[in-house]
Write a protein that holds these residues in place. Structure first.
Motif, PDB file in Angstrom:
ATOM      1  N   LYS A   1      19.268  40.355  43.790  1.00 53.61           N
ATOM      2  CA  LYS A   1      19.253  39.512  42.998  1.00 53.61           C
ATOM      3  C   LYS A   1      20.479  39.430  42.731  1.00 53.61           C
ATOM      4  O   LYS A   1      20.728  37.948  42.599  1.00 53.61           O
ATOM      5  N   ASN A   2      21.429  39.328  44.068  1.00 50.84           N
ATOM      6  CA  ASN A   2      22.422  38.488  43.915  1.00 50.84           C
ATOM      7  C   ASN A   2      22.436  37.942  45.801  1.00 50.84           C
ATOM      8  O   ASN A   2      24.067  38.692  46.509  1.00 50.84           O
ATOM      9  N   SER A   3      22.149  37.680  46.033  1.00 48.76           N
ATOM     10  CA  SER A   3      21.308  36.767  47.858  1.00 48.76           C
ATOM     11  C   SER A   3      22.382  35.915  48.267  1.00 48.76           C
ATOM     12  O   SER A   3      22.334  34.964  47.359  1.00 48.76           O
ATOM     13  N   GLY A   4      22.979  35.512  49.505  1.00 52.07           N
ATOM     14  CA  GLY A   4      23.171  34.331  49.777  1.00 52.07           C
ATOM     15  C   GLY A   4      24.721  33.758  49.492  1.00 52.07           C
ATOM     16  O   GLY A   4      25.668  34.587  49.159  1.00 52.07           O
ATOM     17  N   THR A   5      25.401  32.661  49.809  1.00 55.32           N
ATOM     18  CA  THR A   5      26.464  32.378  49.109  1.00 55.32           C
ATOM     19  C   THR A   5      26.701  31.274  48.009  1.00 55.32           C
ATOM     20  O   THR A   5      25.490  30.440  47.321  1.00 55.32           O
ATOM     21  N   ARG A   6      27.652  31.064  47.437  1.00 52.66           N
ATOM     22  CA  ARG A   6      27.875  30.261  46.297  1.00 52.66           C
ATOM     23  C   ARG A   6      29.696  29.393  46.710  1.00 52.66           C
ATOM     24  O   ARG A   6      29.487  29.897  47.524  1.00 52.66           O
TER      25      ARG A   6
ATOM     26  N   GLY B   1      21.225  30.671  37.139  1.00 54.39           N
ATOM     27  CA  GLY B   1      21.129  31.573  37.937  1.00 54.39           C
ATOM     28  C   GLY B   1      19.810  31.450  38.101  1.00 54.39           C
ATOM     29  O   GLY B   1      19.389  33.472  37.921  1.00 54.39           O
ATOM     30  N   PHE B   2      19.184  31.464  37.540  1.00 52.97           N
ATOM     31  CA  PHE B   2      17.072  31.803  37.438  1.00 52.97           C
ATOM     32  C   PHE B   2      16.742  31.758  38.638  1.00 52.97           C
ATOM     33  O   PHE B   2      16.783  30.601  39.426  1.00 52.97           O
ATOM     34  N   PRO B   3      15.771  32.506  39.351  1.00 55.21           N
ATOM     35  CA  PRO B   3      15.205  33.125  41.217  1.00 55.21           C
ATOM     36  C   PRO B   3      14.630  31.188  40.505  1.00 55.21           C
ATOM     37  O   PRO B   3      13.393  30.679  40.073  1.00 55.21           O
ATOM     38  N   CYS B   4      14.847  30.596  41.987  1.00 50.75           N
ATOM     39  CA  CYS B   4      14.617  29.619  42.359  1.00 50.75           C
ATOM     40  C   CYS B   4      12.701  29.647  42.574  1.00 50.75           C
ATOM     41  O   CYS B   4      12.138  28.427  41.963  1.00 50.75           O
ATOM     42  N   GLY B   5      12.653  30.385  42.989  1.00 48.97           N
ATOM     43  CA  GLY B   5      10.769  30.507  44.012  1.00 48.97           C
ATOM     44  C   GLY B   5       9.792  31.357  42.772  1.00 48.97           C
ATOM     45  O   GLY B   5       8.834  30.455  42.283  1.00 48.97           O
ATOM     46  N   LEU B   6      10.663  32.072  41.564  1.00 49.17           N
ATOM     47  CA  LEU B   6      10.132  32.330  40.292  1.00 49.17           C
ATOM     48  C   LEU B   6       9.459  30.862  39.427  1.00 49.17           C
ATOM     49  O   LEU B   6       8.911  30.300  38.863  1.00 49.17           O
ATOM     50  N   LYS B   7      10.639  30.496  39.163  1.00 52.67           N
ATOM     51  CA  LYS B   7      10.519  28.804  38.453  1.00 52.67           C
ATOM     52  C   LYS B   7       9.039  28.233  40.120  1.00 52.67           C
ATOM     53  O   LYS B   7       8.836  27.647  37.963  1.00 52.67           O
TER      54      LYS B   7
ATOM     55  N   VAL C   1       5.329  29.613  50.742  1.00 50.30           N
ATOM     56  CA  VAL C   1       6.685  29.113  50.593  1.00 50.30           C
ATOM     57  C   VAL C   1       7.239  29.192  49.592  1.00 50.30           C
ATOM     58  O   VAL C   1       8.375  29.698  49.744  1.00 50.30           O
ATOM     59  N   ILE C   2       6.274  29.398  48.696  1.00 47.49           N
ATOM     60  CA  ILE C   2       7.081  29.783  47.239  1.00 47.49           C
ATOM     61  C   ILE C   2       7.009  31.605  47.408  1.00 47.49           C
ATOM     62  O   ILE C   2       8.727  31.815  46.440  1.00 47.49           O
ATOM     63  N   GLU C   3       6.224  32.011  47.862  1.00 50.64           N
ATOM     64  CA  GLU C   3       6.993  33.379  47.746  1.00 50.64           C
ATOM     65  C   GLU C   3       8.136  33.651  48.665  1.00 50.64           C
ATOM     66  O   GLU C   3       8.687  34.977  48.593  1.00 50.64           O
ATOM     67  N   MET C   4       8.038  32.686  50.215  1.00 53.48           N
ATOM     68  CA  MET C   4       9.391  33.030  50.948  1.00 53.48           C
ATOM     69  C   MET C   4      10.694  32.699  50.286  1.00 53.48           C
ATOM     70  O   MET C   4      11.901  33.555  50.167  1.00 53.48           O
ATOM     71  N   VAL C   5      10.514  31.784  49.429  1.00 57.14           N
ATOM     72  CA  VAL C   5      11.771  31.626  48.615  1.00 57.14           C
ATOM     73  C   VAL C   5      11.990  32.329  47.440  1.00 57.14           C
ATOM     74  O   VAL C   5      13.505  33.141  47.279  1.00 57.14           O
ATOM     75  N   LYS C   6      10.717  33.217  46.500  1.00 57.13           N
ATOM     76  CA  LYS C   6      11.041  33.846  46.039  1.00 57.13           C
ATOM     77  C   LYS C   6      11.727  35.142  46.707  1.00 57.13           C
ATOM     78  O   LYS C   6      11.846  36.257  46.450  1.00 57.13           O
ATOM     79  N   ALA C   7      11.284  35.713  48.157  1.00 59.65           N
ATOM     80  CA  ALA C   7      11.649  36.856  48.355  1.00 59.65           C
ATOM     81  C   ALA C   7      12.825  36.815  49.885  1.00 59.65           C
ATOM     82  O   ALA C   7      13.460  38.304  49.702  1.00 59.65           O
ATOM     83  N   SER C   8      13.501  35.526  49.301  1.00 56.63           N
ATOM     84  CA  SER C   8      15.089  35.473  49.771  1.00 56.63           C
ATOM     85  C   SER C   8      16.346  35.912  49.003  1.00 56.63           C
ATOM     86  O   SER C   8      16.805  36.217  48.606  1.00 56.63           O
ATOM     87  N   GLY C   9      15.203  35.235  47.584  1.00 54.50           N
ATOM     88  CA  GLY C   9      16.561  35.719  46.171  1.00 54.50           C
ATOM     89  C   GLY C   9      17.305  34.746  46.027  1.00 54.50           C
ATOM     90  O   GLY C   9      18.409  34.960  44.771  1.00 54.50           O
ATOM     91  N   LEU C  10      17.589  33.878  45.567  1.00 56.97           N
ATOM     92  CA  LEU C  10      17.680  32.487  45.735  1.00 56.97           C
ATOM     93  C   LEU C  10      17.252  32.208  44.316  1.00 56.97           C
ATOM     94  O   LEU C  10      16.669  32.409  43.734  1.00 56.97           O
TER      95      LEU C  10
ATOM     96  N   ASN D   1      14.049  28.354  57.988  1.00 60.01           N
ATOM     97  CA  ASN D   1      14.775  27.997  59.362  1.00 60.01           C
ATOM     98  C   ASN D   1      14.678  29.400  60.095  1.00 60.01           C
ATOM     99  O   ASN D   1      14.180  29.899  60.978  1.00 60.01           O
ATOM    100  N   LYS D   2      15.613  29.831  59.242  1.00 61.80           N
ATOM    101  CA  LYS D   2      15.791  31.091  59.096  1.00 61.80           C
ATOM    102  C   LYS D   2      15.369  32.830  58.405  1.00 61.80           C
ATOM    103  O   LYS D   2      15.603  34.062  58.972  1.00 61.80           O
ATOM    104  N   GLY D   3      14.324  32.916  57.838  1.00 63.34           N
ATOM    105  CA  GLY D   3      13.968  33.223  57.039  1.00 63.34           C
ATOM    106  C   GLY D   3      14.363  33.994  55.727  1.00 63.34           C
ATOM    107  O   GLY D   3      15.801  34.046  55.670  1.00 63.34           O
ATOM    108  N   ALA D   4      13.969  34.882  55.002  1.00 64.94           N
ATOM    109  CA  ALA D   4      13.764  34.461  53.223  1.00 64.94           C
ATOM    110  C   ALA D   4      15.165  36.691  53.795  1.00 64.94           C
ATOM    111  O   ALA D   4      15.996  36.295  53.370  1.00 64.94           O
ATOM    112  N   GLU D   5      14.536  36.983  55.134  1.00 55.92           N
ATOM    113  CA  GLU D   5      14.900  38.705  55.119  1.00 55.92           C
ATOM    114  C   GLU D   5      16.689  37.922  55.249  1.00 55.92           C
ATOM    115  O   GLU D   5      17.664  39.038  55.109  1.00 55.92           O
ATOM    116  N   TRP D   6      16.842  36.780  55.781  1.00 57.64           N
ATOM    117  CA  TRP D   6      17.975  36.798  56.388  1.00 57.64           C
ATOM    118  C   TRP D   6      19.335  36.215  55.104  1.00 57.64           C
ATOM    119  O   TRP D   6      20.210  36.684  55.512  1.00 57.64           O
ATOM    120  N   PHE D   7      18.334  35.086  54.415  1.00 57.81           N
ATOM    121  CA  PHE D   7      18.741  35.126  53.447  1.00 57.81           C
ATOM    122  C   PHE D   7      19.445  36.254  52.246  1.00 57.81           C
ATOM    123  O   PHE D   7      20.709  35.728  51.746  1.00 57.81           O
TER     124      PHE D   7
END
Length: 434
Positions: free
Chosen positions: A237-242, A61-67, A45-54, A223-229
């Motif tokens: 490094k600036n993925s997803g929405t805000r 704006g610190f990377p969530c999975g890295l934290k 799960v941690i690796e998934m969140v890292k891969a998403s770039g959240l 649910n949708k995957g790290a690649e989708w996000f």
């Protein structure tokens, strides 16, 4: 990377039933945590969140999975502290997430706790947020009743209890270590770092601290995957929405969920209806009161984009997503004075540089706005700025310094005119608050 207009965390905002567990479940709610408890390893799960770039949506704006990965694998309790204080001027997103989709936050908390091995989470809610607090409390009661929160969730062996804690209206408790002090029942004074909360946090135990909007993204990533996000936004490094909280002199102020990487100009003119009454743009604060302002040139000619890295390159920051738009009628001395007065009032007083510096800045700007400024005031402000930065326990002093330095540098002629004319050149009435 293409900018995709897709609602993620606000997707249920138009559905009032989503506030209740039946409506949340009917729209895919709690499927993410069910999926993880069905056999996904916490480390994955941690690796998934890292891969998403959240990245964190609350400030730095610190990377969530890295934290999460910084939390040591040790015996004994670990904690999650949810920062729902939202005291940054110009910011009003987290309260809406708690009010309109509280179960989304709860599921995000469960995902975090499962990934990091946490059994207790605390939601630190701003004391004035009575309605959001009630919504979260009601949602928690529903989640406990259905077995999504508590002991042995879904027969998986994973247990997690979630509690709410209401603050008392102190801006400084939005700083992560000030929040921890307050949670422990002490005065909200920020702590020296290191040690960092991931190692020694709440009750001197390893602690994760995440913002509400950050956590709200997690069920969708699962649910949708790290690649989708990762495919939404301007780059990896600036993925997803805000969630952008737009206020000030635009035709349609409000809360907008938009992909990271659109330009400030696009936000104002394509989504917010342009400038109010056709007035000219003068300045934009892109990330809450702590973020240095951008000029009209930076918006229209430099085409600054609203992602973390581009704003940092422009000398500002994404911060809390509070976008304050100011038109040509705005007195920049008055605007800076109002913000300085806020920082002075909210300083905890622990560090002399902040306690004295914010007060001096506020007093000098107020004097200039009253028409009592002297030429030396400009040099004095310039000399205060470097002394306030990097010399305090938390960054409140830095925030005040960055704010007035940007105003002073970018609108120097206006500050100078206040002194030479002995009044505000725009004729702005002197506010009693200053």
């Amino acid at each position: 990377m293409a900018l995709v207009l897709e609602k993620i965390v606000t997707g249920r905002f138009d559905n009032p039933d989503a506030q209740h567990i039946s409506g949340y479940e009917a729209t895919g709610g709690y499927e993410a945590i069910r999926k993880l408890l069905g056999g996904v390893e916490p480390a994955d799960v941690i690796e998934m969140v890292k891969a998403s770039g959240l990245r964190g949506r609350g400030g730095a704006g610190f990377p969530c999975g890295l934290k999460w990965s910084f939390v040591p694998q040790v015996d004994g309790p670990k904690y999650l502290a949810v920062n729902a204080d939202e005291g940054e001027p110009g910011t009003f997103k987290d309260r809406e997430l708690m009010l309109r989709d509280p179960h989304q936050l709860i599921e995000g908390i469960l995902i975090t706790c499962y990934a990091v091995g946490i059994e207790k989470a605390y939601i630190y809610i701003r004391g004035e947020f009575v309605a959001p607090w009630r919504a979260v409390e009601k949602a928690l009661a529903e989640a406990y009743e259905k077995g999504y929160v508590g002991r042995d969730i879904m027969g998986s062996g994973f247990s997690c209890d979630i509690y709410t804690h209401r603050g008392a209206g102190a801006y400084i408790c939005g700083e992560e270590t000030g929040l921890l002090e307050s949670l422990e029942g002490k005065r909200g004074h920020p702590r020296l770092k290191p040690p960092f909360p991931a190692v020694i946090g709440l009750y001197a135990r390893p602690t994760v601290i995440n913002n509400v909007e950050t956590l709200a993204n997690l069920p969708h990533i699962v649910n949708k995957g790290a690649e989708w996000f990762a495919g939404i936004g301007i780059d990896e490094k600036n993925s997803g929405t805000r969630m952008y909280c737009v206020s000030g002199h635009v035709a349609k102020p409000g809360l907008y969920e938009l992909p990271l990487g659109l330009t400030c100009e696009e936000m104002i003119h394509e989504h917010c209806g342009g400038m109010r009454n056709g007035a000219a743009l003068k300045a934009v604060i892109p990330g809450g009161a702590s973020a240095p302002a951008l000029t009209a040139k930076e918006v229209y000619e430099d085409k600054v984009t609203m992602d973390f890295d581009s704003l940092a390159k422009a000398g500002s920051m994404g911060g809390s997503g509070g976008v304050i738009v100011m038109d040509e009628t705005t007195c920049m001395v008055q605007a800076a004075g109002r913000l300085a007065a806020f920082f002075e009032h909210e300083s905890c007083g622990q560090c002399s540089v902040c306690r004295e510096g914010t007060g001096w800045v506020s007093e000098i700007l107020a004097r200039m706005e009253r028409g009592e400024g002297v030429p030396d005031d400009l040099d004095t402000l310039a000399s205060i700025d470097p002394n306030m930065r990097g010399n305090t326990i938390c960054v409140l002093s830095d925030a005040c310094a960055m704010m007035f330095e940007a105003f002073l540098t970018k609108f120097y002629d206006e500050f100078e005119a206040h002194i030479s004319l002995g009044r505000c050149p725009l004729g702005s009435p002197y506010p009693a608050a200053l």
